[in-house]
Design an enzyme around this catalytic site. Structure first.
Site, mmCIF file in Angstrom:
data_model
loop_
_atom_site.group_PDB
_atom_site.id
_atom_site.type_symbol
_atom_site.label_atom_id
_atom_site.label_comp_id
_atom_site.label_asym_id
_atom_site.label_seq_id
_atom_site.Cartn_x
_atom_site.Cartn_y
_atom_site.Cartn_z
ATOM 1 N N GLU A 1 0.486 -1.492 0.049
ATOM 2 C CA GLU A 1 -0.261 -0.645 0.138
ATOM 3 C C GLU A 1 0.950 1.424 -0.241
ATOM 4 O O GLU A 1 1.725 1.098 0.685
ATOM 5 C CB GLU A 1 -0.764 -0.234 1.258
ATOM 6 C CG GLU A 1 -2.482 1.073 0.797
ATOM 7 C CD GLU A 1 -2.926 1.455 2.736
ATOM 8 O OE1 GLU A 1 -2.434 0.582 3.307
ATOM 9 O OE2 GLU A 1 -3.776 1.816 2.356
ATOM 10 N N GLU A 2 1.085 2.038 -1.106
ATOM 11 C CA GLU A 2 1.111 3.531 -0.392
ATOM 12 C C GLU A 2 1.121 4.193 0.628
ATOM 13 O O GLU A 2 0.738 3.983 1.896
ATOM 14 C CB GLU A 2 -0.057 4.439 -1.480
ATOM 15 C CG GLU A 2 0.827 5.936 -1.738
ATOM 16 C CD GLU A 2 -0.126 7.348 -2.476
ATOM 17 O OE1 GLU A 2 -1.251 6.468 -2.354
ATOM 18 O OE2 GLU A 2 0.456 7.632 -3.108
ATOM 19 N N GLY B 1 2.218 6.869 3.330
ATOM 20 C CA GLY B 1 3.180 8.672 3.483
ATOM 21 C C GLY B 1 4.535 8.564 4.645
ATOM 22 O O GLY B 1 4.625 10.350 4.524
ATOM 23 N N ARG B 2 5.055 7.197 4.646
ATOM 24 C CA ARG B 2 6.000 7.692 5.562
ATOM 25 C C ARG B 2 7.511 8.488 4.474
ATOM 26 O O ARG B 2 8.638 8.842 4.736
ATOM 27 C CB ARG B 2 6.522 6.948 6.346
ATOM 28 C CG ARG B 2 6.057 6.225 7.131
ATOM 29 C CD ARG B 2 6.398 4.989 8.456
ATOM 30 N NE ARG B 2 8.180 5.298 8.227
ATOM 31 C CZ ARG B 2 8.651 4.417 8.907
ATOM 32 N NH1 ARG B 2 8.170 3.313 8.898
ATOM 33 N NH2 ARG B 2 9.763 5.261 9.542
ATOM 34 N N ARG C 1 1.101 13.734 7.793
ATOM 35 C CA ARG C 1 -0.159 12.467 7.297
ATOM 36 C C ARG C 1 -0.667 12.591 8.321
ATOM 37 O O ARG C 1 -1.946 12.889 8.293
ATOM 38 C CB ARG C 1 1.037 11.269 6.460
ATOM 39 C CG ARG C 1 0.969 10.229 7.506
ATOM 40 C CD ARG C 1 1.469 8.891 7.040
ATOM 41 N NE ARG C 1 2.472 8.359 8.380
ATOM 42 C CZ ARG C 1 2.664 6.855 8.085
ATOM 43 N NH1 ARG C 1 2.485 6.507 6.908
ATOM 44 N NH2 ARG C 1 3.087 6.468 8.722
ATOM 45 N N HIS D 1 -14.234 -15.859 -1.977
ATOM 46 C CA HIS D 1 -14.466 -15.493 -0.611
ATOM 47 C C HIS D 1 -14.803 -13.602 -0.051
ATOM 48 O O HIS D 1 -15.598 -13.534 0.122
ATOM 49 C CB HIS D 1 -13.767 -15.889 -0.199
ATOM 50 C CG HIS D 1 -13.940 -15.924 1.688
ATOM 51 N ND1 HIS D 1 -14.926 -16.660 2.506
ATOM 52 C CD2 HIS D 1 -13.103 -15.116 2.639
ATOM 53 C CE1 HIS D 1 -14.797 -16.463 3.374
ATOM 54 N NE2 HIS D 1 -13.338 -15.128 3.573
ATOM 55 N N ARG E 1 -18.460 -9.034 0.705
ATOM 56 C CA ARG E 1 -17.962 -7.538 0.430
ATOM 57 C C ARG E 1 -18.805 -7.205 -1.202
ATOM 58 O O ARG E 1 -18.997 -5.742 -1.377
ATOM 59 C CB ARG E 1 -16.944 -6.882 0.286
ATOM 60 C CG ARG E 1 -15.689 -7.391 1.432
ATOM 61 C CD ARG E 1 -16.432 -6.230 2.877
ATOM 62 N NE ARG E 1 -15.661 -6.409 3.683
ATOM 63 C CZ ARG E 1 -15.806 -7.297 4.886
ATOM 64 N NH1 ARG E 1 -16.996 -7.679 5.280
ATOM 65 N NH2 ARG E 1 -15.022 -7.425 5.854
#
Length: 399
Positions: free
Chosen positions: A254-255, A257-258, A326, A348, A353
């Protein structure tokens, strides 16, 4: 004849009867005089690596976002027909003519995508002398067209004039007649200008050869012990890089922000989003909101997002670390990620979802995650139509 260049000096290694003998002499020399072009992993952050457009297979550049220690893992060594070798963990993703596959799944006779070239006809070619002239003219307009404090027209971030360049909004390679048109010029920061220029250069085809990814047959796959492993995370849109001439996927999840400044892309519900919750917990439902409720929601979100992002930029400009700054950003900020799954795990996920009339087990997901699921389902239905049909016929329950 065999010779090798090292640290700017050409070393003559003598005459040999065959190419193989000459290559062996070069290899022996390099083993005895190992390269000094080694760097600590941490120091390569913000450097660039070669990556490939997974649709056109043409080479591009991508910036390294992070270097991640991934722990001790079982390794294998893959050797191709052209002599390329790749040492990696068995779960590392490798690019093949059929898409991404785990290295541990590959066998002799399979193929992996490797660095290669192909001929390219000349088109959209802007002669170097003309390009230099356009560049000189554009530079002369800089003081007049860029304010002392201005914004990059690509990322909308504020910069001082000295940190901005003039960019051709409609690229010169797309419309040469707009090259000297002041209305086609806008300020751009160094990072955005470099990225956009690289893409334009890729389109300004000059004939000769172009770097592309080519299939290369695997001739050997052997176990190669266990070692501490490290992964590179590179920026998008194509999260891959060239490792020893073989295209592999980065470890990007995942992108973060650090390690990079997050972009101001926020979620605002469209009019189809039901806004009002009715009923008691466990048995509630959502109904349409009024026009006034939608207007309030959109206006309030946009005001908060704008104020939060301005504060975020102000903190970064003051030298506050990204990982601290952030914290002021709201949850409505979009993030991006890369994930892998097999058909069963995807079934699944969709069963939990998404809502569907054929589902045996009812599900009540939040609408936003359901929207993600619907897009994933649309792509999966195209890739595996028979499995998708069986999933629906079985009441949308994973086997």
């Amino acid at each position: 004849m065999a010779q090798v260049r090292r640290q700017g000096v050409c070393h003559y290694l003598g005459l040999h009867e065959s190419r193989e003998a000459a290559e062996s002499a070069v290899l022996e020399f390099r083993e005895q005089h190992p390269t000094t072009r080694l760097r600590r992993l941490g120091s390569v952050r913000r450097n660039h690596v070669r990556c490939y457009d997974e649709e056109t297979l043409t080479a591009q550049r991508a910036r390294i976002v992070d270097v991640i220690e991934s722990g001790v893992k079982r390794l294998i060594k893959i050797t191709t027909a052209s002599g390329r070798e790749l040492r990696c963990s068995v779960d590392h993703a490798v690019f093949t003519p059929d898409g991404w596959r785990k290295a541990g799944e590959l066998m002799v006779g399979d193929a992996v995508m490797t660095a290669g070239t192909e001929a390219r006809p000349s088109e959209r070619f802007v002669p170097p002398s003309l390009r230099r002239g356009i560049g000189v003219w554009t530079s002369m307009q800089r003081e007049r067209l860029i304010a002392e404090q201005d914004r990059c027209h690509l990322c909308s971030r504020p910069f001082a004039r000295q940190d901005l360049a003039l960019d051709h909004v409609i690229p010169v390679v797309d419309d040469l007649s707009r090259a000297l048109d002041e209305s086609n010029l806008a300020p751009a920061c160094a990072d955005c200008h470099a990225t956009k220029s690289a893409g334009e250069q890729a389109r300004a085809k000059r004939g000769g050869n172009v770097a592309v990814a080519r299939p290369d047959e695997i001739v050997a796959v052997i176990e190669d012990g266990e070692e501490m492993t490290y992964d590179l995370s590179v920026e998008g849109p194509w999260h891959n890089f060239l490792a020893n001439g073989i295209v592999v996927h980065n470890s990007y999840n995942e992108e973060s922000g650090r390690y990079r400044q997050l972009q101001p892309v926020f979620y605002v519900p469209d009019p189809s989003r039901k806004l009002v919750q009715q009923g008691r917990p466990g048995k509630y439902e959502f109904v349409e909101g009024t026009e006034e409720q939608h207007e309030l929601t959109s206006r309030s979100m946009e005001e908060v997002y704008r104020r939060a992002y301005e504060t975020y930029e102000e903190m970064l400009a003051a030298g506050v670390a990204r990982e601290v700054a952030r914290a002021v950003l709201p949850v409505g900020l979009y993030s991006s990620m890369y994930a892998t799954c097999n058909a069963r795990s995807l079934m699944h996920f969709l069963g939990l979802r998404t809502q569907h009339e054929q589902a045996k087990v009812p599900s009540f997901p939040q609408r936003e995650i359901e929207m993600v699921g619907e897009l994933m389902e649309e792509q999966w239905a195209k890739l595996m139509p028979l499995t998708y049909a069986a999933f629906n016929a079985n009441g949308r329950v994973a086997p």
